[in-house]
Design a protein around this motif. Structure first.
Motif, PDB file in Angstrom:
ATOM      1  N   GLU A 194       0.850  -1.199   0.000  1.00 59.12           N
ATOM      2  CA  GLU A 194       0.000   0.000   0.000  1.00 59.12           C
ATOM      3  C   GLU A 194       0.882   1.244   0.000  1.00 59.12           C
ATOM      4  N   ARG A 196      -0.718   4.608  -0.786  1.00 60.28           N
ATOM      5  CA  ARG A 196      -1.513   5.827  -0.687  1.00 60.28           C
ATOM      6  C   ARG A 196      -1.192   6.578   0.606  1.00 60.28           C
ATOM      7  N   ARG A 249      -9.670  -0.183  -0.497  1.00 57.34           N
ATOM      8  CA  ARG A 249      -9.955   0.952   0.376  1.00 57.34           C
ATOM      9  C   ARG A 249     -11.417   0.928   0.798  1.00 57.34           C
TER      10      ARG A 249
END
Length: 260
Positions: A194, A196, A249
């Motif tokens: 991940e 983000r 998400r």
């Protein structure tokens, strides 16, 4: 004969931790093969081996927790959550890995939820789980393990992996946290990465092991056992790529209300 064995098992569960039966099978897989060795993380500066009495200066516990045959053991009865939390100033980045197995002594009631998480260290606020990273989260026997990141105010990033979660099956779970990404490893293989920004909280973490009961339910008497827990810095670069699918998400729901 079955009734005698059942009575003996119940007696062991109500006795002290040292009286609970356990198999000393440290030699079984995955053994020395784990993410730390496969990805070249080097020598772990922090290495809990759980030999001898549990060091209460390093671990805060709730419920029946202790060292048994070189394994940190959380023993859960018919009711109540059992927890062991590392006592540390915390580390915001690095690599954490542990080897774990579970056993359910009975299977007719509600199974415990097994959680291995990074949680805000020390007296830092946890906001009901809204700042946690899970190395793994699973229910014994379901054969699917989840891992996730929670960040405030309501961010949740979660993925799942099929896995043999039968009794006494060893697995290693690891997570690598950098300033730019988080990667998860199961049995020495990277499974998710991940990147983000909303997933990167920067909070210093401690490790927490939990056997989570469902309120008002009669639970399956169970245990989890960890024969080691290690922490590495980011000093050594990975020898293999950490490229992997990113988690899904979602919106985080406050764990204090029972909604996850």
């Amino acid at each position: 004969m079955k009734r005698v064995l059942a009575l003996l098992g119940a007696a062991a569960l109500t006795a002290t931790l040292g009286a609970v039966p356990a198999d000393a099978d440290h030699a079984h897989p995955p053994g020395p093969v784990h993410a730390g060795s496969e990805y070249g993380w080097g020598r772990a500066p922090v290495n809990y081996t759980f030999v001898g009495p549990l060091d209460r200066s390093h671990w805060k516990v709730r419920g029946n927790v202790g060292n048994q045959h070189g394994m940190l053991t959380l023993l859960a009865g018919r009711h109540g959550t059992v927890v062991a939390t590392e006592q540390t100033k915390g580390r915001a980045v690095g690599r954490w890995e542990t080897r774990i197995r579970h056993r359910q002594y009975v299977h007719r009631n509600t199974p415990y939820r097994v959680l291995i998480e990074l949680v805000p260290a020390g007296d830092r606020k946890g906001y009901c789980g809204a700042r946690n990273i899970a190395l793994t989260s699973y229910t014994p026997g379901v054969n699917k393990a989840a891992h996730y990141i929670n960040t405030r105010p309501d961010n949740r990033f979660v993925a799942r992996k099929g896995l043999n979660l039968s009794d006494n099956q060893w697995h290693t779970f690891a997570v690598e946290v950098t300033r730019k990404r988080i990667s998860w490893f199961v049995d020495s293989h990277v499974v998710s990465t991940e990147k983000r920004k909303d997933a990167l909280s920067g909070v210093p973490f401690a490790v927490r092991y939990t056997m989570e009961a469902k309120p008002g339910k009669r639970m399956n008497e169970s245990r989890i056992q960890m024969d080691w827990l290690r922490y590495w810095t980011l000093k050594n670069a990975n020898k293999k790529s950490t490229a992997a699918p990113r988690p899904e998400r979602k919106t985080y729901r406050d764990a204090c209300t029972g909604q996850r």
